[in-house]
Design an enzyme around this catalytic site. Structure first.
Site, mmCIF file in Angstrom:
data_model
loop_
_atom_site.group_PDB
_atom_site.id
_atom_site.type_symbol
_atom_site.label_atom_id
_atom_site.label_comp_id
_atom_site.label_asym_id
_atom_site.label_seq_id
_atom_site.Cartn_x
_atom_site.Cartn_y
_atom_site.Cartn_z
ATOM 1 N N GLU A 100 0.812 -1.209 0.000
ATOM 2 C CA GLU A 100 0.000 0.000 0.000
ATOM 3 C C GLU A 100 0.849 1.264 0.000
ATOM 4 O O GLU A 100 0.545 2.212 -0.732
ATOM 5 C CB GLU A 100 -0.951 0.003 1.206
ATOM 6 C CG GLU A 100 -2.085 -1.008 1.109
ATOM 7 C CD GLU A 100 -3.067 -0.678 0.008
ATOM 8 O OE1 GLU A 100 -3.144 0.490 -0.413
ATOM 9 O OE2 GLU A 100 -3.764 -1.605 -0.449
ATOM 10 N N THR A 101 1.894 1.303 0.836
ATOM 11 C CA THR A 101 2.646 2.556 0.980
ATOM 12 C C THR A 101 4.154 2.342 1.075
ATOM 13 O O THR A 101 4.870 3.218 1.569
ATOM 14 C CB THR A 101 2.179 3.336 2.230
ATOM 15 O OG1 THR A 101 2.378 2.524 3.402
ATOM 16 C CG2 THR A 101 0.714 3.726 2.120
#
Length: 297
Positions: A100-101
């Site tokens: 995700e990040t």
């Protein structure tokens, strides 16, 4: 409708919902329609990467695996505490964090209120984004994050777990007990919030997500039954093997899972793969998170 009139309407509704004038004024200070957000929304059609490229170059690249192992080791004590509370595999938590990040390194640079205001005003899925906008304003009102730190993706996904504001309201947790649910700058809150999301969506403690398999001779992907769940011993009896050619391990019921735009790789997926896909629904995403989780811990 002119954008400034739209903003005034949002503020009026916000006041009716109990938001303070101070919160509203601070949230909308210098907010303008963001053309970059509109452009990204209009051309967000899913890319055409082959499964193997998506898997090996992006989601489960050697660099991501290496960084995942390092972050898993560096946060072992925190992850153990989170696992003890939520009964969710720390490996899948780290895998989600990674895809995700990039383990918190790329949480997005768009101002959430501006991005959501643009999407709610611009028209496409306006009702959905308007609701998300009010959820974001509620987060600011409750003091979980400063306005200048409420950053995320162009579509409004926020912080290290990339929660939409409505998911923040349902799933974000204050794991360190400081009175704020800070998924932006507080690693404990961010990782525990991922775990809470999985627990609340039915994660089964101690069960695998699935595995890649070699199908029996004559297996055809086209028209394959991807719905029927069977005990693992039945798949073994039908001629399925691990990719190394060994009999399948024992485990919960599984069903056939085929990557989109793949070149023949076949998986058997358990219940927990369905839970991973509740975080983000594309089948290739779920498979990649599962593979990464196998390799980080």
């Amino acid at each position: 409708m002119p954008f400034d009139r739209f903003v005034e309407g949002v503020k009026a509704e916000g006041r009716r919902r109990g938001l303070s004038q101070a919160t509203l004024d601070a949230a909308f200070a210098a907010v303008q329609p963001n053309q970059r957000v509109i452009d990204l929304d209009r051309r967000q059609a899913e890319g055409g990467l082959q499964w193997e490229d998506y898997r090996d170059r992006i989601m489960v690249s050697p660099t991501r695996v290496q960084n995942g192992r390092r972050n898993y080791a560096e946060n072992a004590a925190l992850l153990q505490r989170i696992e003890a509370r939520f009964r969710v595999s720390p490996r899948v938590i780290v895998a989600i964090w990674g895809v995700e990040t990039n383990f918190g390194g790329n949480t997005g640079g768009f101002r959430i209120v501006e991005a959501l205001s643009t999407l709610a005003w611009e028209g496409r899925r306006a009702s959905y984004f308007r609701n998300e906008l009010f959820a974001a304003l509620k987060i600011l009102q409750e003091g979980h994050v400063r306005n200048d730190r409420m950053l995320g993706s162009w579509a409004g996904a926020m912080g290290q777990p990339q929660f939409m504001p409505s998911n923040f309201d349902r799933f974000a947790v204050d794991f360190d007990g400081d009175g704020r649910r800070d998924i932006w700058d507080d690693k404990a809150d961010a990782l525990a919030s991922i775990a809470n999301y999985f627990q609340r969506n039915g994660w089964r403690d101690g069960e695998p997500w699935g595995l890649a398999v070699t199908p029996p001779p004559g297996f055809a992907s086209a028209g394959a039954d991807t719905e029927t769940r069977r005990p693992m011993r039945d798949w073994t009896r039908m001629g399925f093997r691990t990719e190394a050619g060994r009999p399948l391990p024992d485990g919960p019921e599984a069903h056939i899972v085929l990557p989109n735009r793949g070149n023949g790789q076949v998986f058997l997926g358990h219940h927990n793969l369905r839970v991973i896909r509740r975080y983000n629904s594309p089948v290739n995403y779920g498979l990649a998170v599962g593979l990464l989780s196998d390799r980080v811990g």
